[in-house]
Motif scaffolding. Structure first.
Motif, PDB file in Angstrom:
ATOM      1  N   THR A  51      -4.716  15.141  25.052  1.00  0.00           N
ATOM      2  CA  THR A  51      -5.628  14.036  25.766  1.00  0.00           C
ATOM      3  C   THR A  51      -5.798  12.744  25.058  1.00  0.00           C
ATOM      4  N   PRO A  52      -6.034  12.701  23.860  1.00  0.00           N
ATOM      5  CA  PRO A  52      -6.316  11.470  23.037  1.00  0.00           C
ATOM      6  C   PRO A  52      -4.625  10.676  22.958  1.00  0.00           C
ATOM      7  N   LYS A  53      -3.896  11.199  23.002  1.00  0.00           N
ATOM      8  CA  LYS A  53      -2.473  10.642  22.862  1.00  0.00           C
ATOM      9  C   LYS A  53      -1.997  10.110  24.300  1.00  0.00           C
ATOM     10  N   LEU A  54      -2.405  10.819  25.332  1.00  0.00           N
ATOM     11  CA  LEU A  54      -2.208  10.765  26.828  1.00  0.00           C
ATOM     12  C   LEU A  54      -3.305   9.235  27.163  1.00  0.00           C
ATOM     13  N   LEU A  55      -4.239   9.389  26.708  1.00  0.00           N
ATOM     14  CA  LEU A  55      -5.319   8.243  26.859  1.00  0.00           C
ATOM     15  C   LEU A  55      -4.647   7.084  26.628  1.00  0.00           C
ATOM     16  N   GLU A  56      -4.517   6.839  25.117  1.00  0.00           N
ATOM     17  CA  GLU A  56      -4.043   5.620  24.406  1.00  0.00           C
ATOM     18  C   GLU A  56      -2.487   5.220  25.223  1.00  0.00           C
ATOM     19  N   PHE A  57      -1.852   6.298  25.426  1.00  0.00           N
ATOM     20  CA  PHE A  57      -0.507   5.681  26.295  1.00  0.00           C
ATOM     21  C   PHE A  57      -0.950   4.973  27.576  1.00  0.00           C
ATOM     22  N   ALA A  58      -1.908   5.697  28.234  1.00  0.00           N
ATOM     23  CA  ALA A  58      -2.174   4.991  29.654  1.00  0.00           C
ATOM     24  C   ALA A  58      -2.845   3.753  29.447  1.00  0.00           C
ATOM     25  N   LYS A  59      -3.412   3.631  28.683  1.00  0.00           N
ATOM     26  CA  LYS A  59      -4.181   2.206  28.242  1.00  0.00           C
ATOM     27  C   LYS A  59      -2.873   1.171  27.859  1.00  0.00           C
ATOM     28  N   LYS A  60      -2.116   1.522  26.780  1.00  0.00           N
ATOM     29  CA  LYS A  60      -1.156   0.736  26.362  1.00  0.00           C
ATOM     30  C   LYS A  60      -0.337   0.264  27.440  1.00  0.00           C
ATOM     31  N   GLU A  76     -10.488  21.476  30.571  1.00  0.00           N
ATOM     32  CA  GLU A  76     -10.613  20.823  29.217  1.00  0.00           C
ATOM     33  C   GLU A  76     -11.499  19.520  29.385  1.00  0.00           C
ATOM     34  N   GLY A  77     -11.301  18.872  30.820  1.00  0.00           N
ATOM     35  CA  GLY A  77     -12.232  17.583  31.120  1.00  0.00           C
ATOM     36  C   GLY A  77     -11.356  16.356  30.772  1.00  0.00           C
ATOM     37  N   ILE A  78     -10.168  16.379  30.989  1.00  0.00           N
ATOM     38  CA  ILE A  78      -9.472  15.009  30.785  1.00  0.00           C
ATOM     39  C   ILE A  78      -9.809  14.004  31.872  1.00  0.00           C
ATOM     40  N   VAL A  79     -10.314  14.530  32.881  1.00  0.00           N
ATOM     41  CA  VAL A  79     -10.595  13.584  34.060  1.00  0.00           C
ATOM     42  C   VAL A  79     -11.795  12.638  33.639  1.00  0.00           C
ATOM     43  N   ASP A  80     -12.804  13.393  32.905  1.00  0.00           N
ATOM     44  CA  ASP A  80     -14.014  12.653  32.500  1.00  0.00           C
ATOM     45  C   ASP A  80     -13.699  11.493  31.490  1.00  0.00           C
ATOM     46  N   VAL A  81     -12.714  12.126  30.527  1.00  0.00           N
ATOM     47  CA  VAL A  81     -12.360  11.301  29.472  1.00  0.00           C
ATOM     48  C   VAL A  81     -11.725   9.894  30.097  1.00  0.00           C
ATOM     49  N   PHE A  82     -10.707  10.023  30.869  1.00  0.00           N
ATOM     50  CA  PHE A  82      -9.927   8.879  31.468  1.00  0.00           C
ATOM     51  C   PHE A  82     -10.925   8.136  32.290  1.00  0.00           C
ATOM     52  N   LYS A  83     -11.871   8.656  33.001  1.00  0.00           N
ATOM     53  CA  LYS A  83     -12.978   7.796  33.829  1.00  0.00           C
ATOM     54  C   LYS A  83     -13.745   7.149  32.957  1.00  0.00           C
ATOM     55  N   GLU A  84     -14.107   7.565  31.794  1.00  0.00           N
ATOM     56  CA  GLU A  84     -15.038   6.875  30.872  1.00  0.00           C
ATOM     57  C   GLU A  84     -14.445   5.598  30.145  1.00  0.00           C
ATOM     58  N   ASN A  85     -13.059   5.675  30.288  1.00  0.00           N
ATOM     59  CA  ASN A  85     -12.193   4.643  29.650  1.00  0.00           C
ATOM     60  C   ASN A  85     -11.884   3.548  30.748  1.00  0.00           C
ATOM     61  N   GLY A  86     -12.282   3.883  31.952  1.00  0.00           N
ATOM     62  CA  GLY A  86     -12.090   2.951  33.250  1.00  0.00           C
ATOM     63  C   GLY A  86     -10.711   3.244  33.767  1.00  0.00           C
ATOM     64  N   LEU A  87     -10.063   4.299  33.646  1.00  0.00           N
ATOM     65  CA  LEU A  87      -8.875   4.416  34.257  1.00  0.00           C
ATOM     66  C   LEU A  87      -8.661   5.429  35.610  1.00  0.00           C
ATOM     67  N   LYS A  88      -7.899   5.015  36.413  1.00  0.00           N
ATOM     68  CA  LYS A  88      -7.744   5.762  37.637  1.00  0.00           C
ATOM     69  C   LYS A  88      -7.230   7.181  37.513  1.00  0.00           C
TER      70      LYS A  88
END
Length: 416
Positions: A51-60, A76-88
């Motif tokens: 999840t951290p690597k996927l989040l980093e990639f999505a932002k970059k 595991e909650g990947i949706v919550d993590v992405f939403k907290e970071n303002g990602l669709k």
């Protein structure tokens, strides 16, 4: 748009292919993807899984939309993590994903909101579970509470089988914690159906029905697999069945999602059993089914990307999903020995093929497609009738070759 599809199975290949057909989509990144996704138009594999690597990639990469394929990431909650970071991102939040992540949670939810389902009891103590099983009617269904890669359900015909399953789940801990709690459930005799649906939390729209073929051998014999093929629509989903599904399963589920204030914008998959006593819900999945997705999406006329964005924007009530007036047959080609022991690394040859091919357990190695899993490929055809779709799919098997290839010979033919 740039889209990120998370997963590496046949389901994710079908999702990536379908969203790539949208005129508004420029690029589809598949993480980690597979050998078939790597060569799909507009698609590119990226070797990411956490999840951290996927989040980093999505932002970059300024990803416009992320679609989650596998249930594990949702639980595991990947949706919550992405939403907290303002990602669709498309999928339910961690709390809502418990509808699949915990059988006891989902059964209690069904009971609370009057969803028609089989009688059940939940146990965390193996001796109490055995005591209940001793006096139960058989067949009896033993289910591991947590995720078990589709292998956590055993239909027991006797107490000795139930005792053995309970020992494996609760004592031997074969599912590494997922079977420490079990659900013992009334056996329902009938025909299964899969109904994928999409929800924005306020509206649920069901897709075309499907029929998965779980057992490894013809005539639905042998151990369960992840699925050896699927057809759509399911011939047993008559207007009467679908009406009962809507009234006693679909709408009470939506009521529960609303009343529990679930963060649920994604796919909700209903596994139902059609019996002489009516239609019952067996289970929820919080993602698309595999191989049902490979049979259903080729029948979709509407832009899948636009449907997903409508859900994310809370505007599902404003859209009408269009389907081909056709049928689809999906046939899985597996490695011999699956679902037990099988070999990998075998070269795959595909020639003069007319079917749509979705890869699952296949990787690209220096330009060569090789087997890497139990379920290797899925061949899919659509046609005006189910018989024509089945015939076209089986006709193409001769154009695919890899060592020790195995497939069922009766996908779709048992259900006429």
């Amino acid at each position: 748009m740039k889209i990120l599809v998370i997963g590496n199975g046949g389901r994710e290949h079908a999702i990536a292919w379908k969203v790539s057909l949208s005129e508004n989509v420029e690029k589809v990144y598949c993480a980690p993807g597979n050998g078939g996704m790597a060569i799909e138009n507009k698609c590119e594999n990226v070797a990411l899984d956490t999840t951290p690597k996927l989040l980093e990639f999505a932002k970059k990469e300024n990803i416009d939309l992320t679609i989650v394929g596998p249930e594990v990431k949702l639980v595991e909650g990947i949706v919550d993590v992405f939403k907290e970071n303002g990602l669709k991102i498309f999928g339910p939040g961690k709390a809502a994903a418990q509808l699949e992540g915990s059988k006891s949670f989902s059964k209690d939810f069904m009971k609370k909101y009057g969803v028609k389902t089989a009688a059940y009891e939940v146990f965390q103590d193996v001796e109490l579970a055995k005591k209940y099983a001793k006096d139960a009617e058989y067949p009896l269904v033993v289910k591991a509470d947590g995720l078990a890669a589709g292998k956590g359900v055993v239909i027991c015909s006797s107490y000795s089988e139930a005792e053995s399953a309970l020992n494996e789940f609760m004592v031997d801990d074969v599912f590494k914690g997922s079977g420490k709690t079990v659900v013992l459930e009334e056996f329902l005799d009938g025909v299964e159906a899969s109904i994928l649906s999409i929800t924005d939390g306020n509206v649920i729209i069901p897709f075309i029905s499907a029929k998965d073929h779980k057992q490894i051998f013809d005539n639905d014999e042998g151990p369960n697999t992840g699925g050896m093929g699927a057809i759509a629509p399911n011939p047993y989903c008559t207007p009467e069945v679908l009406k009962e599904f809507d009234e006693k399963i679909l709408m009470p589920t939506l009521e529960g999602i609303k009343k529990e204030n679930m963060d649920y914008c994604g796919i909700i998959f209903f596994g139902i059993m059609i019996t002489k006593k009516g239609t019952y819900l067996l289970e929820y999945n919080v993602r698309m089914g595999d191989p049902e997705t490979q049979a259903v999406l080729p029948l979709l006329i509407s832009d899948f990307t636009e449907i997903i964005l409508s859900a994310i924007d809370g505007k599902l009530k404003d859209i009408k999903i269009q389907w081909k007036k056709e049928a689809a047959c999906c046939l899985v080609l597996a490695s011999g020995g699956y679902p037990l022991k099988y070999e990998t690394g075998r070269e795959i040859k595909i020639k003069n093929n007319k079917s749509k091919v979705f890869a699952a357990g296949a990787i690209e190695d220096k330009g060569v497609l090789k087997t890497s899993g139990g379920r290797v490929l899925a061949l899919v055809n659509t046609a005006k009738t189910l018989d024509e779709a089945i015939k076209a799919t089986y006709n193409d098997v001769k154009n695919v070759e890899f060592d020790n290839m195995y497939f069922r010979k009766d996908i779709g033919t048992l259900y006429k």
